[in-house]
Write a protein that holds these residues in place. Structure first.
Motif, mmCIF file in Angstrom:
data_model
loop_
_atom_site.group_PDB
_atom_site.id
_atom_site.type_symbol
_atom_site.label_atom_id
_atom_site.label_comp_id
_atom_site.label_asym_id
_atom_site.label_seq_id
_atom_site.Cartn_x
_atom_site.Cartn_y
_atom_site.Cartn_z
ATOM 1 N N ASN A 79 0.823 -1.208 0.000
ATOM 2 C CA ASN A 79 0.000 0.000 0.000
ATOM 3 C C ASN A 79 0.855 1.255 0.000
ATOM 4 O O ASN A 79 0.573 2.209 -0.749
ATOM 5 C CB ASN A 79 -0.925 -0.022 1.209
ATOM 6 C CG ASN A 79 -1.793 1.213 1.308
ATOM 7 O OD1 ASN A 79 -1.437 2.196 1.946
ATOM 8 N ND2 ASN A 79 -2.956 1.166 0.677
ATOM 9 N N ARG A 80 1.890 1.252 0.821
ATOM 10 C CA ARG A 80 2.756 2.432 0.917
ATOM 11 C C ARG A 80 3.455 2.709 -0.413
ATOM 12 O O ARG A 80 3.542 3.855 -0.857
ATOM 13 C CB ARG A 80 3.780 2.226 2.028
ATOM 14 C CG ARG A 80 4.707 3.401 2.258
ATOM 15 C CD ARG A 80 5.713 3.083 3.350
ATOM 16 N NE ARG A 80 5.042 2.789 4.607
ATOM 17 C CZ ARG A 80 5.691 2.363 5.693
ATOM 18 N NH1 ARG A 80 6.992 2.162 5.647
ATOM 19 N NH2 ARG A 80 5.026 2.123 6.800
ATOM 20 N N VAL A 81 3.941 1.657 -1.048
ATOM 21 C CA VAL A 81 4.653 1.826 -2.313
ATOM 22 C C VAL A 81 3.726 2.352 -3.399
ATOM 23 O O VAL A 81 4.046 3.299 -4.127
ATOM 24 C CB VAL A 81 5.299 0.488 -2.744
ATOM 25 C CG1 VAL A 81 5.833 0.591 -4.174
ATOM 26 C CG2 VAL A 81 6.427 0.114 -1.798
ATOM 27 N N PHE A 82 2.532 1.769 -3.523
ATOM 28 C CA PHE A 82 1.623 2.176 -4.596
ATOM 29 C C PHE A 82 1.031 3.558 -4.351
ATOM 30 O O PHE A 82 0.716 4.279 -5.301
ATOM 31 C CB PHE A 82 0.515 1.137 -4.759
ATOM 32 C CG PHE A 82 0.935 -0.075 -5.541
ATOM 33 C CD1 PHE A 82 1.169 0.020 -6.901
ATOM 34 C CD2 PHE A 82 1.113 -1.293 -4.925
ATOM 35 C CE1 PHE A 82 1.562 -1.086 -7.640
ATOM 36 C CE2 PHE A 82 1.514 -2.409 -5.641
ATOM 37 C CZ PHE A 82 1.740 -2.307 -7.008
ATOM 38 N N VAL A 83 0.861 3.940 -3.079
ATOM 39 C CA VAL A 83 0.394 5.293 -2.786
ATOM 40 C C VAL A 83 1.435 6.314 -3.228
ATOM 41 O O VAL A 83 1.103 7.348 -3.824
ATOM 42 C CB VAL A 83 0.072 5.449 -1.291
ATOM 43 C CG1 VAL A 83 -0.093 6.924 -0.927
ATOM 44 C CG2 VAL A 83 -1.205 4.701 -0.947
ATOM 45 N N GLU A 84 2.703 6.008 -2.945
ATOM 46 C CA GLU A 84 3.766 6.923 -3.363
ATOM 47 C C GLU A 84 3.866 6.997 -4.881
ATOM 48 O O GLU A 84 4.100 8.058 -5.450
ATOM 49 C CB GLU A 84 5.098 6.468 -2.758
ATOM 50 C CG GLU A 84 5.184 6.624 -1.248
ATOM 51 C CD GLU A 84 5.087 8.078 -0.813
ATOM 52 O OE1 GLU A 84 5.573 8.945 -1.574
ATOM 53 O OE2 GLU A 84 4.516 8.341 0.255
ATOM 54 N N ILE A 85 3.703 5.845 -5.541
ATOM 55 C CA ILE A 85 3.771 5.836 -7.000
ATOM 56 C C ILE A 85 2.587 6.586 -7.603
ATOM 57 O O ILE A 85 2.709 7.300 -8.610
ATOM 58 C CB ILE A 85 3.815 4.382 -7.517
ATOM 59 C CG1 ILE A 85 5.146 3.738 -7.125
ATOM 60 C CG2 ILE A 85 3.639 4.334 -9.025
ATOM 61 C CD1 ILE A 85 5.262 2.286 -7.524
ATOM 62 N N ASP A 86 1.414 6.448 -6.974
ATOM 63 C CA ASP A 86 0.215 7.119 -7.478
ATOM 64 C C ASP A 86 0.357 8.637 -7.423
ATOM 65 O O ASP A 86 -0.200 9.345 -8.265
ATOM 66 C CB ASP A 86 -1.002 6.671 -6.674
ATOM 67 C CG ASP A 86 -2.285 7.316 -7.165
ATOM 68 O OD1 ASP A 86 -2.705 6.992 -8.289
ATOM 69 O OD2 ASP A 86 -2.852 8.154 -6.434
ATOM 70 N N LYS A 87 1.111 9.119 -6.444
ATOM 71 C CA LYS A 87 1.318 10.566 -6.350
ATOM 72 C C LYS A 87 2.096 11.106 -7.533
ATOM 73 O O LYS A 87 2.011 12.297 -7.852
ATOM 74 C CB LYS A 87 2.050 10.898 -5.047
ATOM 75 C CG LYS A 87 1.223 10.632 -3.789
ATOM 76 C CD LYS A 87 2.016 10.970 -2.544
ATOM 77 C CE LYS A 87 1.197 10.703 -1.284
ATOM 78 N NZ LYS A 87 1.965 11.011 -0.040
ATOM 79 N N GLY A 104 11.067 0.590 15.578
ATOM 80 C CA GLY A 104 11.418 2.001 15.499
ATOM 81 C C GLY A 104 12.450 2.278 14.427
ATOM 82 O O GLY A 104 12.327 3.242 13.660
ATOM 83 N N ILE A 105 13.467 1.428 14.342
ATOM 84 C CA ILE A 105 14.519 1.641 13.348
ATOM 85 C C ILE A 105 13.981 1.439 11.935
ATOM 86 O O ILE A 105 14.275 2.227 11.019
ATOM 87 C CB ILE A 105 15.705 0.684 13.617
ATOM 88 C CG1 ILE A 105 16.388 1.062 14.939
ATOM 89 C CG2 ILE A 105 16.709 0.719 12.471
ATOM 90 C CD1 ILE A 105 17.540 0.162 15.315
ATOM 91 N N ALA A 106 13.171 0.387 11.731
ATOM 92 C CA ALA A 106 12.632 0.120 10.398
ATOM 93 C C ALA A 106 11.716 1.252 9.933
ATOM 94 O O ALA A 106 11.801 1.696 8.781
ATOM 95 C CB ALA A 106 11.878 -1.208 10.399
ATOM 96 N N GLU A 107 10.857 1.741 10.817
ATOM 97 C CA GLU A 107 9.960 2.831 10.435
ATOM 98 C C GLU A 107 10.730 4.120 10.177
ATOM 99 O O GLU A 107 10.389 4.894 9.282
ATOM 100 C CB GLU A 107 8.918 3.057 11.538
ATOM 101 C CG GLU A 107 7.861 1.964 11.625
ATOM 102 C CD GLU A 107 6.970 1.930 10.407
ATOM 103 O OE1 GLU A 107 6.707 2.992 9.819
ATOM 104 O OE2 GLU A 107 6.537 0.822 10.024
ATOM 105 N N ALA A 108 11.780 4.372 10.953
ATOM 106 C CA ALA A 108 12.592 5.576 10.751
ATOM 107 C C ALA A 108 13.297 5.553 9.402
ATOM 108 O O ALA A 108 13.536 6.610 8.797
ATOM 109 C CB ALA A 108 13.611 5.710 11.883
ATOM 110 N N LEU A 109 13.607 4.354 8.916
ATOM 111 C CA LEU A 109 14.277 4.218 7.622
ATOM 112 C C LEU A 109 13.287 4.090 6.466
ATOM 113 O O LEU A 109 13.704 3.877 5.324
ATOM 114 C CB LEU A 109 15.198 2.988 7.643
ATOM 115 C CG LEU A 109 16.373 3.051 8.626
ATOM 116 C CD1 LEU A 109 17.149 1.744 8.605
ATOM 117 C CD2 LEU A 109 17.299 4.217 8.278
ATOM 118 N N GLY A 110 11.986 4.214 6.751
ATOM 119 C CA GLY A 110 10.992 4.106 5.701
ATOM 120 C C GLY A 110 10.702 2.683 5.278
ATOM 121 O O GLY A 110 10.185 2.457 4.179
#
Length: 286
Positions: A15-23, A89-95
């Protein structure tokens, strides 16, 4: 549990990847090419982060030998919980995917770190984690139920809900039965077909699906309302209807009961031939 968490992690990443691509205004064909390697890269990186951090925390527990000191039980519990939050925390901070990272960290923690706690801390940790899990799950489903009545802009489309629900069942079948067939080709103890039916039936769509629907970018049209309303209907149907009928379904199906390994895993860990235990005995002798 692990399979459901992995599904949640995969859905969040996709979802995160396709939302960014859709932008970026790309078409579907243009979006698939960069999306597939990006999703794979995020998943692999998240797995590595969770595994490496969990192993590092496990070594700290091993070298620290806090289990030998009865005055360190509170420190053991605090360090255990902080070590569980660190990969997320580390994974989310790195996207990356914090859920995927926590999943693999939890696998290594269960197989290794947990057994370097004292007996008293093992019991305390198990009860604390179960309590926190129960409270979190209760809060999430209360919020999900309230949103059904408090969410504004509901747009109900019966055909869309029916089609989406049907696709959920079909997608669940595609993800369970072929993979189970491939898995049974290399397993000594095969997964019975009745267990496969249970896996297919119990694929409930819960809070993660709703959270992703709410996070969908709102372009001012009816699309956002349709997505949120459809998701709430599917979550309500699969959780209340399928979840409520789970016991009658299992009673009718009568799947074979597998032997519980919780007590065996704990008591025979030191003499087991698990690959990580062999590595531990060879490279990190106590």
């Amino acid at each position: 549990f692990g399979e459901s968490v992995l599904n949640d992690a995969a859905s969040v990443v996709m979802n995160r990847v396709f939302v960014e691509i859709d932008k970026g205004g790309k078409t579907t064909s243009e979006a698939l090419a960069p999306a597939i390697p990006q999703i794979a890269g995020i998943a692999i990186a998240s797995m590595l982060i969770g595994t490496v951090i969990a192993l590092f925390v496990a070594l700290l527990f091993k070298w620290g030998k806090m289990r030998l000191n009865t005055d360190c039980q509170e420190i053991e519990l605090a360090a255990f919980l902080l070590g569980a939050f660190l990969p997320y925390g580390i994974a989310e901070a790195l996207g990356l995917s914090g859920i995927c990272s926590v999943l693999f960290a939890g696998i290594m923690t269960d197989y290794y770190t947990y057994h370097h706690l004292s007996r008293a801390s093992q019991k305390t940790t198990r009860h604390v984690v179960k309590t926190l899990s129960y409270i979190s799950e209760l809060f999430v489903f209360i919020y999900l139920g309230m949103s059904f009545f408090l969410e504004k802009g509901h747009v109900f489309r019966a055909g869309y809900v029916t089609l989406t629900l049907l696709l959920c069942f079909v997608g669940r079948a595609i993800s369970v039965f072929p993979l189970a067939f491939l898995l049974n080709m290399g397993r000594k103890h095969r997964l019975p077909w009745k267990h496969q039916l249970v896996l297919w039936y119990s694929g409930l769509r819960g809070p993660v699906a709703y959270a992703l629907a709410v996070a969908t970018p709102d372009d001012g049209s009816l699309t956002n309302g349709i997505i949120i309303t459809t998701t709430i209907c599917i979550v309500a149907f699969t959780t209340l209807m399928l979840g409520g009928l789970a016991f009658p379904f299992l009673k009718w199906l009568k799947p074979p009961i597998m032997r519980s390994t919780l007590q065996t895993k704990t008591d025979t860990y030191d003499i087991s031939n698990h690959w990580f235990n062999r590595l531990d005995r060879r490279c990190r002798p106590k």
